[in-house]
Design a protein around this motif. Sequence first.
Motif, PDB file in Angstrom:
ATOM      1  N   PHE A 225      45.802  38.705  27.527  1.00  0.00           N
ATOM      2  CA  PHE A 225      44.330  38.657  27.958  1.00  0.00           C
ATOM      3  C   PHE A 225      43.886  38.021  27.220  1.00  0.00           C
ATOM      4  N   TYR A 226      42.882  36.690  27.352  1.00  0.00           N
ATOM      5  CA  TYR A 226      41.850  36.572  26.365  1.00  0.00           C
ATOM      6  C   TYR A 226      40.553  36.253  27.530  1.00  0.00           C
ATOM      7  N   LYS A 227      39.255  36.357  26.870  1.00  0.00           N
ATOM      8  CA  LYS A 227      38.205  35.765  27.352  1.00  0.00           C
ATOM      9  C   LYS A 227      38.227  34.848  28.215  1.00  0.00           C
ATOM     10  N   ASP A 228      38.597  33.586  27.369  1.00  0.00           N
ATOM     11  CA  ASP A 228      38.323  32.024  27.710  1.00  0.00           C
ATOM     12  C   ASP A 228      39.137  31.258  27.043  1.00  0.00           C
ATOM     13  N   HIS A 366      38.438  32.344  36.827  1.00  0.00           N
ATOM     14  CA  HIS A 366      39.708  33.083  37.608  1.00  0.00           C
ATOM     15  C   HIS A 366      40.148  31.117  37.647  1.00  0.00           C
ATOM     16  N   TYR A 367      39.636  30.410  37.401  1.00  0.00           N
ATOM     17  CA  TYR A 367      39.775  29.397  38.037  1.00  0.00           C
ATOM     18  C   TYR A 367      39.736  28.375  36.456  1.00  0.00           C
ATOM     19  N   GLY A 368      38.964  28.841  35.388  1.00  0.00           N
ATOM     20  CA  GLY A 368      39.264  28.233  33.904  1.00  0.00           C
ATOM     21  C   GLY A 368      37.403  27.848  33.785  1.00  0.00           C
ATOM     22  N   ASP A 369      37.712  27.566  33.109  1.00  0.00           N
ATOM     23  CA  ASP A 369      36.329  27.482  32.241  1.00  0.00           C
ATOM     24  C   ASP A 369      36.105  26.288  32.846  1.00  0.00           C
ATOM     25  N   ILE A 527      53.339  36.085  25.434  1.00  0.00           N
ATOM     26  CA  ILE A 527      51.987  35.052  25.986  1.00  0.00           C
ATOM     27  C   ILE A 527      50.349  35.119  26.620  1.00  0.00           C
ATOM     28  N   GLY A 528      49.469  34.227  26.367  1.00  0.00           N
ATOM     29  CA  GLY A 528      48.572  34.592  26.680  1.00  0.00           C
ATOM     30  C   GLY A 528      47.781  33.708  27.769  1.00  0.00           C
ATOM     31  N   VAL A 529      46.940  34.154  27.801  1.00  0.00           N
ATOM     32  CA  VAL A 529      46.780  33.763  29.731  1.00  0.00           C
ATOM     33  C   VAL A 529      45.334  34.180  29.427  1.00  0.00           C
ATOM     34  N   THR A 530      44.428  33.492  30.666  1.00  0.00           N
ATOM     35  CA  THR A 530      42.887  33.928  30.199  1.00  0.00           C
ATOM     36  C   THR A 530      42.890  34.666  31.373  1.00  0.00           C
ATOM     37  N   ASP A 531      43.823  34.302  32.552  1.00  0.00           N
ATOM     38  CA  ASP A 531      43.121  35.118  33.837  1.00  0.00           C
ATOM     39  C   ASP A 531      43.757  36.505  33.853  1.00  0.00           C
ATOM     40  N   LYS A 532      43.764  37.123  34.689  1.00  0.00           N
ATOM     41  CA  LYS A 532      43.868  39.025  34.911  1.00  0.00           C
ATOM     42  C   LYS A 532      44.906  39.439  36.152  1.00  0.00           C
ATOM     43  N   VAL A 533      45.530  40.323  36.170  1.00  0.00           N
ATOM     44  CA  VAL A 533      45.860  40.618  36.624  1.00  0.00           C
ATOM     45  C   VAL A 533      45.062  41.544  37.816  1.00  0.00           C
ATOM     46  N   SER A 534      45.723  41.839  38.846  1.00  0.00           N
ATOM     47  CA  SER A 534      44.182  42.224  39.161  1.00  0.00           C
ATOM     48  C   SER A 534      44.825  43.973  40.221  1.00  0.00           C
ATOM     49  N   ASP A 535      46.188  44.022  40.175  1.00  0.00           N
ATOM     50  CA  ASP A 535      46.616  44.825  40.882  1.00  0.00           C
ATOM     51  C   ASP A 535      48.161  44.770  40.979  1.00  0.00           C
TER      52      ASP A 535
END
Length: 578
Positions: A225-228, A366-369, A527-535
Amino acid sequence: MTNMAGSNKNNIEKRKLTRREALSTAGKVAIGVVVTGVVAGLAGYYTGTATAPTTTITSTVTKTAPPSTVTKTVTKTVTTAATATSTAPTGKEYIVKLRPGLYFADGTPVTADDVVRSINRVAKIEGDPAWFVLDILDNVEALDEQTVKFTLKEPYAFFPAILACPPYFPVHPSYKPDEIDSDQTAGGVGPYKIVKWTRDVELILEANPYWYGGAPKTKRVVVRFYKDAATLRMALEAGEVDIAWRTLRPTDLQDLKKKEGIKVLEAPGGAIRYIVFNANIEPFDNPLVRKALAAALDRKSICEKVYLGTYEPLYSMIPMGMWSHKDSFKEKYGDHNIELAKKLLKEAGYSETNKLKVELWYTPTHYGDTEVDVATLIKQTWEETGMVEVEVKSAEWTTYLDYTRKGMLGITLYGWYPDYVDPDDYTWPFVNEAGRWLGYAYRSEEIGRLLSEARIKSSIEERAAIYEKVQDIWAEDAVIVPFAQGKLTIACREEVQGIVLDPTLLLRYWLIWKPGPDGKPAEQIVIGVTDKVSDLDPANAYDFYTWEVLNNVMGGLTRYVPGTTELELGLAASYTVA
């Protein structure tokens, strides 16, 4: 031998949410049919520009069952194609037979009891996606160890697609029975199991040796998970990740297309963006205000200047290319219609000296930078009227969603990714009781009645006519205003294979691989993402990326054939509709 669960009708009824007034007689059908293969046409689908590509998928299936190890290996090739077909037969009762020999990732056998327990757990907890159970099911029960009976409130045309959604996934008995278990890693019956989970840092998955589909292409999948978007792009270019997925900026994608060793894949998609005006808050309780802001909106500028063509202007909540789509907002307001906006604002009592002052809220990651750019451009557009003054504010996703649910925000920017591919999924979850996650921003008895009617019709033609009426009313009310529809775009290292993009927007990790030194699939993909796993609990998870993860560690009774919106059997061996 486990004890069979009895009727659970009372459990579901006690927690029933009156999201709609169901029509009790219209459109009912009584059909008996046994479904055993690909479930054709259940989701409807995009046609025209949004048609998914034909895809050939080759997978190696390795069967295992406790306590034995590998017993048989079979290689099969399945060619799939997107189609638009009529809705399949529907009924109020579904008798589902489970595949024999299903196991959770630790070797615990899966029975009908587990399916019933998991679904009733969703109803009991009443998390965000509970409506999938509470509003649809009248009863669920286990008839024997391998058989589940679903009794629906109405004969919904798309119920087989609902069975592919996480609220219907059987979860391991380790999940807490009556409360949300957000960081539970026991998972369910999927191609992978979770071996490490560090929230917002790293998720490590390894092949589930008991998955009914056999061995995934890649043994281990690491999600970082990446910050941006900037740090994600650098990680891809440096070779730290194999895939950059959700969400790179449009400028990044343009640049990466020119980079040696990197490829960018694109496909039509069903992701949409929209503005929510909370009609319970002044001045948005005034239809003239909402209509004026809807008329002034400049969709073309947003798509060209911010999204650089990766999104297209959208004039309906139902995406372009999906049957029943109608450009109702364009027909009513045009596009960037400043003169109409001024006229409506004057009628509402505003002027250059008495400006409409509003707060526009967005969430920054959440929807991108690009989200701050979207909000800024909307502000500029509205202020072109000379009668509107906009203050832009933001909050991170968890806070943003909390404020929205509590009905605290007047204007918010949101996006939607399909739960199931059907016009119902782009309309029903936003209005009346279903719209509680939006702070009950939009209430309409007329739309509620029409949507209830559309859900139980047995043909696409009948349903499409109703959804066209809904879209016209939606534009007239202008409470939730669509503005863009996005393509699916993913960047990866040149050697990565097996990525399948389709309108379900779910990346199937088990199909992805890259060659190792010996030419065989490498042990690991990153796999790299800027999104999060909420739950990690399907009883409460209701954001797109979390659903993607859940689809890789769990499984539904049905599932979508990769590359299409056709359904096939998943954990189910067959089902009977009556």
